[in-house]
Scaffold this active site. Structure first.
Site, PDB file in Angstrom:
ATOM      1  N   LYS A  46     -12.514   6.701  -8.349  1.00 41.63           N
ATOM      2  CA  LYS A  46     -11.349   7.422  -8.156  1.00 41.63           C
ATOM      3  C   LYS A  46     -10.169   6.644  -8.660  1.00 41.63           C
ATOM      4  O   LYS A  46      -9.486   5.969  -7.787  1.00 41.63           O
ATOM      5  CB  LYS A  46     -11.002   8.224  -6.868  1.00 41.63           C
ATOM      6  CG  LYS A  46      -9.999   9.143  -6.818  1.00 41.63           C
ATOM      7  CD  LYS A  46      -9.482   9.493  -5.585  1.00 41.63           C
ATOM      8  CE  LYS A  46      -8.114   8.608  -5.370  1.00 41.63           C
ATOM      9  NZ  LYS A  46      -6.964   8.564  -6.330  1.00 41.63           N
ATOM     10  N   GLU A  56      -8.644  -4.501  -0.554  1.00 36.59           N
ATOM     11  CA  GLU A  56      -7.631  -5.506  -1.053  1.00 36.59           C
ATOM     12  C   GLU A  56      -6.246  -4.705  -0.970  1.00 36.59           C
ATOM     13  O   GLU A  56      -5.995  -3.804  -1.829  1.00 36.59           O
ATOM     14  CB  GLU A  56      -8.065  -5.639  -2.406  1.00 36.59           C
ATOM     15  CG  GLU A  56      -9.547  -6.198  -2.558  1.00 36.59           C
ATOM     16  CD  GLU A  56      -9.668  -7.665  -1.925  1.00 36.59           C
ATOM     17  OE1 GLU A  56      -8.628  -8.226  -1.769  1.00 36.59           O
ATOM     18  OE2 GLU A  56     -10.656  -8.083  -1.504  1.00 36.59           O
ATOM     19  N   CYS A 106       0.501  -7.060  -6.464  1.00 32.93           N
ATOM     20  CA  CYS A 106       0.136  -7.232  -4.782  1.00 32.93           C
ATOM     21  C   CYS A 106       0.476  -8.848  -4.512  1.00 32.93           C
ATOM     22  O   CYS A 106       0.931  -9.337  -3.518  1.00 32.93           O
ATOM     23  CB  CYS A 106      -1.292  -7.287  -4.745  1.00 32.93           C
ATOM     24  SG  CYS A 106      -2.691  -7.922  -5.628  1.00 32.93           S
ATOM     25  N   GLU A 164       6.985  -5.557   1.818  1.00 35.81           N
ATOM     26  CA  GLU A 164       6.624  -5.571   0.435  1.00 35.81           C
ATOM     27  C   GLU A 164       7.471  -4.506  -0.421  1.00 35.81           C
ATOM     28  O   GLU A 164       7.556  -3.454  -0.045  1.00 35.81           O
ATOM     29  CB  GLU A 164       5.314  -5.114   0.407  1.00 35.81           C
ATOM     30  CG  GLU A 164       4.539  -5.386  -1.119  1.00 35.81           C
ATOM     31  CD  GLU A 164       3.340  -4.793  -1.287  1.00 35.81           C
ATOM     32  OE1 GLU A 164       3.073  -3.767  -0.861  1.00 35.81           O
ATOM     33  OE2 GLU A 164       2.452  -5.629  -1.938  1.00 35.81           O
TER      34      GLU A 164
END
Ligand code: NAD
Length: 490
Positions: free
Chosen positions: A182, A257, A291, A385
Site C-alpha cells: 500500500k 521504521e 527520516c 521532527e
C-alpha cells in the site's frame, strides 16, 4: 518530457485502476495524482477499500505455497529480470519521481539506482545458506531452516516512495513470501504503479504481488487482516505506534521504521566550511523530508557563530523551484498541510527566542532553506521532527554536554560527528543512542548492504536491509529426522 509519451508507464494501462491480480477497476472510484510543484493533475489512480484488501490478501495467501515452492533459481531469475526492467526504463522512472514527488533529478536518479540494486541484492539472497545443521544425539539429523511468514503487508511513505517500498517488497518475495503493497496516497505511481509494472513485465506469477493505493484505512485493513503475518511499515511515529499496538494484539511480526530528530555534532576543531556544507545537505536534501535528516545541528560554542554565518550564507544561495523545469537544489514540499506545519514550527521557535539567520519564508509549496541559530531545550525546533528544510543550530560547551543534548530525545535513528580527530569523534559518536552513526559525514546515508533501523520513537530496534533481511522476512523452523526410530517407554 511529456509523461503521456511514455511507454513503460503508459497511463492507458493503469489509469484509474488497482493492481489486484491484474489492472482492475476499483469499486471506490479514483483519485487525482497531483504534481506538488505546479498543482497539475498528472494521472488518475484507482482507490482501494478494505474489501479489496481482503481479496488481495486471500489471493496472495493462496498463491504463497506455490511461490515458495518454486525452484530458487526461478525466483532469482524473476528478481533479476525485475531489476533489468527497472534499469532499462530508468528515464521514465526518474521523470515520474521528479514530477510526482517534487524531487530534484539527482535524488530521483539515486532512488532508481538503489531500487535496481535492491532487487539484485534480493536475488543474491537466494545464493546464501538459509539454515543451520545443529548438534544433536546420534542418529538424529537436526537442523534449523528459515521459512517465509506467508503474506507480507508493506506500507510505504511519500518521501522515497520507490526505495522504501522496494526495500521490503524485494526481500519478502525473494524469501518466498507473497506481498500486498500500500503506497502513500500522495505518491501512488512512484510508490506503487511502477513496482506493479516492473513485476508484471518481469513475468512474476499472478497474485504473488498486489498493489492497493489508498489512505490510512486501507493500511489499517492490511494490518488488521489475520493473514498478513508480517507488516513492514515505514512512516510517522504516530502511525507506527498505532500499527505496533494492533500487531501486538494480533501477535503479528512487524518492522517499524519511523521518524527521527538526528543530531549532527560539529566539534571546535572541524573544518567549518566542510561542516557547513555537510550540515546543509543533512538539513536540506529533498527539502528536509528525510527520516535521517540532520534535525539538530550541535555546534561547539566557540565556533557556533562563524558556523551559523557560513550555513546561513549557503542557505541564502541555494536555488529553490520546480525541479522538472529548473536546475534547483530544493523542490517543493509535498503538500500544503506539511508546509504549514514547517512554517508553524519555525515561527514558534523564533517566538521562543531562536534567531532566524536565513529563510523562514515560502512561495506556494516552495519553502526557503532556513537556519535557526541559538536553538535551546524547550523550543519546538529542538524537540519536534520538522520534515522540512530547517537547520536548527544548538550550541554546546563540553563533549559530555553534546552527548546529553544529542540523547535528549525519544528518537534514535541516525547520528554524526565531524572532527579531524577521528578517535575523539568515534568515541563521542558511540555514545549517541542511534541505530546509524557516521563519522565525518552528515546523518543521511543508506546503502543496500547495511542493516537499517532506529531505536525508541524511531522504530522498535529492529532492522531492515543487508544482513538483517533473512531475520526479518523469514522465521526459524526446527526439524529433526531419526535415521533409527526408537520405541518410546509409553
Ligand atoms: P504517515 O505515517 O502519515 O504515512 C506513511 C504511510 O502509512 C502512508 O502510506 C499512510 O497512508 C499510511 N498510514 C498512515 N496511518 C496509518 C495507520 N494508522 N495504519 C496503517 N497505515 C497508515 O507518514 P508521513 O508523515 O507521510 O511520512 C513521513 C514520516 O515517515 C516521517 O516521520 C519520517 O521520518 C518517516 N520516515 C521514516 C523512514 C525510516 O526508514 N525510518 C523513512 C522515511 C520516512
Amino acid at each position: 518530457m511529456d509523461l503521456s509519451s511514455y511507454h513503460f508507464l503508459d497511463a492507458k494501462r493503469w489509469s484509474g485502476r488497482l493492481w489486484l491480480g491484474g489492472w482492475q477497476s476499483p469499486t471506490a472510484g479514483t483519485a487525482a495524482v497531483r504534481e506538488p510543484a505546479t498543482g497539475a493533475e498528472l494521472a488518475l489512480i484507482g482507490v482501494a477499500t478494505p474489501a479489496d484488501v481482503a481479496v488481495a490478501v486471500a489471493r496472495a495467501k493462496a498463491a504463497q505455497p506455490a511461490w515458495a515452492g518454486l525452484d530458487h533459481r526461478t525466483r532469482m531469475k524473476l528478481l533479476l529480470k525485475a531489476a533489468a526492467v527497472l534499469e532499462s526504463h530508468g528515464d521514465e522512472l526518474v521523470e515520474w519521481i521528479v514530477r510526482e514527488n517534487g524531487a530534484i533529478r539527482p535524488k530521483a536518479q539515486v532512488e532508481v539506482a538503489e531500487t535496481v540494486a535492491l532487487f539484485r541484492q534480493a536475488a543474491g539472497m537466494l545464493t546464501e545458506a538459509h539454515g543451520a545443521v545443529l548438534p544433536s544425539r546420534a542418529g538424529r539429523l537436526s537442523y534449523g531452516q528459515r521459512v517465509p511468514h506467508g503474506v507480507v503487508g508493506v506500507i510505504s511513505p511519500f518521501n522515497f516512495p520507490m526505495i522504501l517500498g522496494a526495500r521490503a517488497v524485494a526481500p519478502a518475495l525473494a524469501t518466498g513470501n507473497t506481498v500486498v503493497l500500500k503506497p502513500d496516497p500522495r505518491t501512488p505511481v512512484t510508490g506503487g504503479v511502477l513496482m506493479a509494472r516492473a513485476l508484471d513485465e518481469a513475468g512474476f506469477p499472478t497474485d504473488v504481488f498486489h498493489m492497493l493505493p489508498g489512505g490510512a484505512e486501507v493500511g489499517q485493513a492490511l494490518v488488521e487482516h489475520p493473514d498478513t503475518r508480517l507488516i513492514a511499515f515505514t512512516g510517522s511515529t504516530a502511525a507506527g505506534r498505532a500499527i505496533g499496538e494492533t500487531c501486538g494484539r494480533l501477535l503479528k511480526r512487524m518492522s517499524l521504521e519511523l521518524g527521527g530528530k538526528s543530531p549532527l555534532i560539529v566539534l571546535e576543531d572541524a573544518d567549518l566550511e566542510l561542516a557547513a556544507s555537510n550540515a546543509a545537505f543533512g538539513a536540506y536534501f529533498h527539502q528536509g523530508q528525510v527520516c535521517m535528516a540532520s534535525g539538530r545541528i550541535l555546534v561547539q560554542e566557540q565556533v557556533a557563530q562563524p558556523f551559523a554565518k557560513l550555513l546561513a550564507e549557503r542557505a541564502r544561495h541555494l536555488p529553490v523551484g520546480n525541479p522538472a523545469t529548473e536546475n534547483v537544489a530544493l523542490g517543493p514540499i509535498i503538500s500544503e498541510a506539511q508546509r504549514n506545519r514547517i512554517h508553524e514550527i519555525v515561527q514558534d521557535t523564533v517566538a521562543e527566542g531562536a534567531v532566524l539567520a536565513a529563510g523562514g519564508t515560502y512561495e506556494g509549496l516552495f519553502y526557503r532553506p532556513t537556519v535557526l541559530s541559538g536553538v535551546k531545550r524547550g523550543m519546538r525546533a529542538y524537540r519536534d521532527e520538522v520534515f522540512g528544510p530547517v537547520a536548527s543550530i544548538i550550541p554546546f560547551g563540553s563533549d559530555d554536554e553534546a552527548i546529553a543534548i544529542a540523547n535528549d530525545t525519544d528518537y534514535g535513528l541516525s547520528g554524526a560527528v565531524i572532527s579531524p580527530d577521528i578517535g575523539r569523534a568515534l568515541a563521542l559518536g558511540e555514545r549517541i543512542n542511534s541505530g546509524l552513526l557516521h563519522i565525518n559525514d552528515q546523518t543521511i546515508a543508506d546503502e543496500v548492504a547495511n542493516p537499517f533501523g532506529g531505536r525508541g520513537a524511531s522504530g522498535n530496534g529492529g532492522n531492515i536491509g543487508g544482513p538483517a533481511n533473512w531475520d526479518l522476512f523469514t522465521q526459524w523452523r526446527w526439524i529433526t529426522i531419526e535415521s533409527r526410530p526408537t520405541r518410546k517407554p509409553y
